[in-house]
Design a protein around this motif. Structure first.
Motif, PDB file in Angstrom:
ATOM      1  N   PHE A 224       0.914  -1.373   0.173  1.00  0.00           N
ATOM      2  CA  PHE A 224      -0.060  -0.002   0.062  1.00  0.00           C
ATOM      3  C   PHE A 224       0.825   1.248   0.101  1.00  0.00           C
ATOM      4  N   ILE A 225       1.893   1.220   0.826  1.00  0.00           N
ATOM      5  CA  ILE A 225       2.747   2.310   0.913  1.00  0.00           C
ATOM      6  C   ILE A 225       3.577   2.606  -0.515  1.00  0.00           C
ATOM      7  N   ASP A 226       3.944   1.561  -1.257  1.00  0.00           N
ATOM      8  CA  ASP A 226       4.590   1.703  -2.520  1.00  0.00           C
ATOM      9  C   ASP A 226       3.693   2.269  -3.518  1.00  0.00           C
ATOM     10  N   ALA A 232       1.047  12.966  -1.297  1.00  0.00           N
ATOM     11  CA  ALA A 232       1.576  13.655  -0.026  1.00  0.00           C
ATOM     12  C   ALA A 232       1.013  13.643   1.347  1.00  0.00           C
ATOM     13  N   ALA A 233      -0.340  13.257   1.166  1.00  0.00           N
ATOM     14  CA  ALA A 233      -1.357  12.995   2.406  1.00  0.00           C
ATOM     15  C   ALA A 233      -1.194  11.762   2.857  1.00  0.00           C
ATOM     16  N   LEU A 234      -0.367  10.819   2.508  1.00  0.00           N
ATOM     17  CA  LEU A 234      -0.298   9.407   2.833  1.00  0.00           C
ATOM     18  C   LEU A 234       0.006   9.424   4.223  1.00  0.00           C
ATOM     19  N   ALA A 240      -2.307   1.355   8.133  1.00  0.00           N
ATOM     20  CA  ALA A 240      -2.821   0.353   9.138  1.00  0.00           C
ATOM     21  C   ALA A 240      -4.170   0.052   8.653  1.00  0.00           C
ATOM     22  N   GLN A 241      -5.041   1.064   8.144  1.00  0.00           N
ATOM     23  CA  GLN A 241      -6.361   0.552   7.737  1.00  0.00           C
ATOM     24  C   GLN A 241      -6.383  -0.068   6.673  1.00  0.00           C
ATOM     25  N   ALA A 242      -5.511  -0.210   5.623  1.00  0.00           N
ATOM     26  CA  ALA A 242      -5.561  -0.993   4.580  1.00  0.00           C
ATOM     27  C   ALA A 242      -4.925  -2.295   4.649  1.00  0.00           C
ATOM     28  N   ALA A 243      -4.035  -2.300   5.939  1.00  0.00           N
ATOM     29  CA  ALA A 243      -3.564  -3.742   6.323  1.00  0.00           C
ATOM     30  C   ALA A 243      -4.496  -4.454   7.135  1.00  0.00           C
ATOM     31  N   HIS A 249      -0.506  -1.752  16.515  1.00  0.00           N
ATOM     32  CA  HIS A 249      -0.220  -3.193  16.026  1.00  0.00           C
ATOM     33  C   HIS A 249       0.525  -3.079  15.022  1.00  0.00           C
ATOM     34  N   LEU A 250       0.412  -2.444  14.071  1.00  0.00           N
ATOM     35  CA  LEU A 250       1.240  -2.191  12.689  1.00  0.00           C
ATOM     36  C   LEU A 250       2.447  -1.760  13.278  1.00  0.00           C
TER      37      LEU A 250
END
Length: 323
Positions: A224-226, A232-234, A240-243, A249-250
């Motif tokens: 998700f990060i990549d 810029a707002a990432l 964490a929500q995507a995972a 916990h993440l």
């Protein structure tokens, strides 16, 4: 800092070789760059195959395409062309069958096969095939993936759950290298592939569900990060929500590597920006545009963290790569 050089890339095809010479040509090439084998094909017109290879230093990656054929590493070839490696073959197209020792595996597209090249084997494809093959020295595989070499071929299904997530991520990683070998990071790709393979193997042999689940959460987070570095707002909460886990916990999962989610985002942005600055095809973009493409809203902030990470300015890295 020395300029990072793209990993060596080679490619061959049997199309330009007379049909009567294709099998000998294919066998000779593979004996020199991959593994000694015997090839048979009953297809009309003979063997039609291509192979692309990327040398990532400690490991090698190959993409193989062809029509229906069978390859065999006989006991005689194993003695004549010794190869102390573990192969991980991700079949993308065509049903296949694999024999080694007393084991026989039917392999379908999307499934991964891990096997030891020191022992004889036979690998056959029933139609037009395509696979991605990771060639790992046994000692490196033992140190970084799992301690023991598989006693028999291990087939990893990619049906549901963490296995599906891990398999898709491995395919995405390796296929991305083959699409853009010059942009591949020869240091990080083997480590990422190894992390995925380790989780898949541990999940397959049992007794390590927690490890596989941890790896799948981290994998989804990194993917998700990549995919959102340009934004810029990432933020860590979005990752964490995507995972599918809490931010606490993440961060706890990433803490095993000594990082927080926010630090991983910054590190990946810097790595991608450095790759862009070294890429000849992107020289038309200014340093500010490169920074913006990778999610940096402030050029001053980008310059500061870039210098802290690489001990040179973005302009200096670009100039060094040109030189």
């Amino acid at each position: 800092m020395p300029t990072q050089r793209p990993p060596p890339f080679t490619q061959i095809s049997t199309d330009a070789v007379p049909p009567s010479q294709r099998l000998d040509y294919w066998e000779a090439y593979n004996a020199s760059v991959l593994v000694g084998l015997k090839c048979s094909s009953f297809a009309e017109g003979g063997l039609r195959a291509t192979q692309s290879n990327v040398d990532l230093g400690v490991v090698r990656l190959a993409e193989i395409r062809g029509n229906e054929h069978v390859i065999e590493r006989t006991p005689h070839l194993a003695r004549m062309h010794p190869k102390d490696s573990v192969f991980a073959s991700l079949v993308l197209e065509s049903s296949a069958f694999f024999y080694q020792g007393k084991a026989c595996e039917q392999v379908e597209p999307g499934e991964l096969l891990v096997y030891d090249t020191r022992h004889a084997y036979l690998f056959g494809f029933t139609g037009n095939m395509r696979l991605l093959l990771l060639d790992m020295p046994s000692a490196w595989f033992h140190t970084h993936c799992v301690r023991d070499t598989p006693a028999r071929p291990v087939k990893i299904h990619a049906g549901t759950g963490s296995g599906r997530v891990l398999s898709v991520a491995l395919r995405k990683l390796l296929a991305g290298v083959m699409r853009r070998p010059a942009a591949a990071d020869a240091a990080s790709v083997p480590e990422e592939a190894c992390e995925l393979l380790r989780a898949m193997l541990l999940d397959q042999i049992g007794g390590a569900r927690v490890s596989a689940l941890r790896a799948s959460h981290m994998l989804v987070a990194r993917s998700f990060i990549d995919d959102h570095l340009h934004d810029a707002a990432l933020c860590a909460e979005q990752v964490a929500q995507a995972a599918g886990v809490s931010l606490r916990h993440l961060n706890r999962l990433f803490a095993a590597d000594g990082l927080t989610v926010s630090q991983v985002i910054l590190e990946r942005r810097l790595e991608r920006a450095a790759t862009d600055l070294r890429a000849p095809a992107l020289r038309r973009y200014s340093v500010a545009e490169i920074a913006y493409r990778r999610g940096f809203a402030s050029q001053a902030h980008f310059a500061r963290v870039f210098r802290a990470r690489f001990a040179m300015t973005p302009t200096q890295m670009r100039s060094a790569s040109v030189a």
